[in-house]
Scaffold this active site. Structure first.
Site, PDB file in Angstrom:
ATOM      1  N   SER A 196       0.831  -1.201   0.000  1.00 51.26           N
ATOM      2  CA  SER A 196       0.000   0.000   0.000  1.00 51.26           C
ATOM      3  C   SER A 196       0.863   1.248   0.000  1.00 51.26           C
ATOM      4  O   SER A 196       1.950   1.269   0.595  1.00 51.26           O
ATOM      5  CB  SER A 196      -0.911   0.014   1.233  1.00 51.26           C
ATOM      6  OG  SER A 196      -1.561   1.258   1.366  1.00 51.26           O
ATOM      7  N   TYR A 231      -3.057  -0.779   9.916  1.00 54.02           N
ATOM      8  CA  TYR A 231      -3.048  -1.235   8.526  1.00 54.02           C
ATOM      9  C   TYR A 231      -1.740  -0.836   7.850  1.00 54.02           C
ATOM     10  O   TYR A 231      -1.099  -1.646   7.172  1.00 54.02           O
ATOM     11  CB  TYR A 231      -4.235  -0.646   7.772  1.00 54.02           C
ATOM     12  CG  TYR A 231      -4.233  -0.929   6.286  1.00 54.02           C
ATOM     13  CD1 TYR A 231      -4.675  -2.159   5.799  1.00 54.02           C
ATOM     14  CD2 TYR A 231      -3.786   0.027   5.371  1.00 54.02           C
ATOM     15  CE1 TYR A 231      -4.672  -2.424   4.437  1.00 54.02           C
ATOM     16  CE2 TYR A 231      -3.772  -0.229   4.020  1.00 54.02           C
ATOM     17  CZ  TYR A 231      -4.223  -1.450   3.551  1.00 54.02           C
ATOM     18  OH  TYR A 231      -4.200  -1.711   2.199  1.00 54.02           O
TER      19      TYR A 231
END
Length: 254
Positions: free
Chosen positions: A147, A160
């Site tokens: 990400s 996350y």
């Protein structure tokens, strides 16, 4: 000849979104593709239908990730399905795409959220890769979907971001470990992509425009934007690239 003819691929979390797009592209290039899913059987079978309509070959593998026995459950089904397709247990391409999100700033995080996100986003890819080495031949490809939150501060979802940062570190270490076997290991870091995970962030025209403005191209990414990069990394054309984290955020926050 298609670039992946004769290859076998496993894509985790392939029932929807980025995973579905990756599975479709790999199958379009000739790979027999295992479409992994956790619970959404209907979505997984829709992925299979799309691949079949496009002339590709694929089968589904069901395994809930982040729970005891998840890795063996997945690989038992995988090897059984490969045998049904008259293939050995080898997989040439492994794409670690499955992940879950969990928004929480530093003051709101809990041990339970930490454990859950790390179990699915970090622990599972690690042990999935460990188990995959029994099946992955020399010259194989490992591609981890990370990400852009590892490059861009994202305090709204700190855990996350941490799970994906760990995935990048795993990518680098494993690339060196597997280099002597000519196995490449790379990661891709998408930015905002139009998937169900980000649907709530673009639920109004204004929100969608604000999300698009993060990219230098003034649009949000599409799952196919990521799938095309995965397909390149899965091919022989990428043989001299390993240990890299490829930013695929459309120039977000340049």
């Amino acid at each position: 000849m298609k670039t992946l003819t004769g290859k076998t691929a496993l894509v985790t979390g392939a029932s929807r979104g980025i995973g579905r797009a990756i599975a479709r592209r790999l199958a379009q290039e000739g790979a027999l593709t295992a479409v992994h899913y956790g619970t959404n059987e209907q979505a997984a079978h829709h992925t299979l239908e799309l691949i079949s309509q496009e002339g590709g070959q694929a089968f589904a593998v069901r395994a809930e990730l982040g729970v005891p026995g998840d890795i063996e459950t997945l690989y038992t089904q995988l090897e059984d399905q490969l045998a049904r397709h008259h293939k050995g247990p080898e997989i040439d391409i492994l794409v670690n795409n499955a992940a879950i999100s969990g928004s929480a700033r530093i003051h709101d995080i809990t041990p339970e959220l930490f454990d859950h996100l790390f179990a699915v986003n970090t622990k599972t890819p690690l042990f999935l890769l460990q188990r995959a080495l029994k099946n992955l031949p020399d010259g194989g490809r490992i591609i981890n979907i990370s990400s852009a939150a590892t490059r861009i501060a994202y305090p709204e979802s700190i855990i996350y971001s941490m799970t994906k940062g760990a995935l990048n570190t795993l990518t680098l270490a494993l690339a060196k470990e597997l280099g002597p076997r000519n196995i490449t290991v790379n990661a891709i870091t998408p930015g905002y992509i139009e998937t169900d995970m980000n649907k709530h962030k673009r639920n109004t025209p204004q929100a969608a425009n604000e999300l698009a403005a993060h990219s230098t191209f003034n649009r949000t990414g599409q799952p196919t934007d990521i799938a095309d990069i995965v397909t390149f990394l899965a091919s022989d054309a990428s043989r001299w690239i390993t240990g890299q984290t490829l930013d695929a955020s459309g120039g977000t926050h340049l």
